[in-house]
Design an enzyme around this catalytic site. Structure first.
Site, mmCIF file in Angstrom:
data_model
loop_
_atom_site.group_PDB
_atom_site.id
_atom_site.type_symbol
_atom_site.label_atom_id
_atom_site.label_comp_id
_atom_site.label_asym_id
_atom_site.label_seq_id
_atom_site.Cartn_x
_atom_site.Cartn_y
_atom_site.Cartn_z
ATOM 1 N N ASN A 12 -1.154 2.581 1.614
ATOM 2 C CA ASN A 12 -2.463 3.763 1.049
ATOM 3 C C ASN A 12 -3.414 2.744 0.604
ATOM 4 O OD1 ASN A 12 -4.255 5.346 0.032
ATOM 5 N ND2 ASN A 12 -2.599 6.962 -0.545
ATOM 6 N N ALA A 37 -5.575 3.433 -1.564
ATOM 7 C CA ALA A 37 -6.181 3.973 -2.733
ATOM 8 C C ALA A 37 -4.832 3.723 -3.854
ATOM 9 C CB ALA A 37 -6.310 5.222 -2.581
ATOM 10 N N CYS A 38 -3.850 3.088 -3.331
ATOM 11 C CA CYS A 38 -2.787 3.112 -4.228
ATOM 12 C C CYS A 38 -2.749 1.619 -4.872
ATOM 13 C CB CYS A 38 -1.255 3.386 -3.494
ATOM 14 S SG CYS A 38 0.044 2.731 -4.201
ATOM 15 N N SER A 39 -2.482 1.559 -6.252
ATOM 16 C CA SER A 39 -2.663 0.351 -6.813
ATOM 17 C C SER A 39 -1.312 -0.282 -6.631
ATOM 18 C CB SER A 39 -2.704 0.742 -8.270
ATOM 19 O OG SER A 39 -1.482 1.406 -8.734
ATOM 20 N N ARG A 66 -1.832 -2.083 -3.284
ATOM 21 C CA ARG A 66 -3.061 -3.305 -3.502
ATOM 22 C C ARG A 66 -2.186 -4.503 -4.170
ATOM 23 N NH1 ARG A 66 -6.493 1.123 -5.131
ATOM 24 N NH2 ARG A 66 -6.161 0.318 -7.203
#
Length: 119
Positions: free
Chosen positions: A6, A8-10, A13
């Site tokens: 996802n 948006a997930c740190s 990333r």
């Protein structure tokens, strides 16, 4: 190698950043857009050696709505859990890396990402 993320997930990333730093050859799957089928979820669970409730994000609002905390965690309920993950992919823990050797890891730490890279 494939990584379910996802964006948006740190943690996702960070995992992608580490894969890039290591020069890994991998494919990104944005699993909220390209939702895994029930069979794909079963395959990943087999590769992980885990049960569906082990990779379920139980703190998500949809988990509360479904009442997941009260669902049995047994073989007879396994399909019900898999169906919930396929119907509500936000419930799937992330990131998940499927390694070239047929295994998989939930890659929430740098160590787990490196473990996938070593396979």
């Amino acid at each position: 190698m494939e990584i379910w993320i996802n964006p948006a997930c740190s943690k996702c990333r960070s995992a992608v950043k580490l894969l890039d730093a290591e020069g890994a050859d991998y494919t990104v799957r944005r699993y909220l857009e390209d939702v895994p089928t029930e069979d794909e979820i079963r395959d990943v669970l087999s590769r992980l050696g885990l049960e569906p409730w082990d990779i379920t994000r139980t703190q998500e609002a949809v988990a509360e709505e479904l009442g997941l905390k009260d669902w049995p965690r047994d073989a007879a309920s396994r399909d019900r859990w898999v169906t919930a993950l396929a119907e509500h992919p936000k419930l799937i823990q992330r990131p998940i890396i499927t390694a070239d050797d047929g295994t998989a890891v939930v890659a929430r730490t740098d160590e787990a990402v490196r473990e996938a890279l070593s396979r």
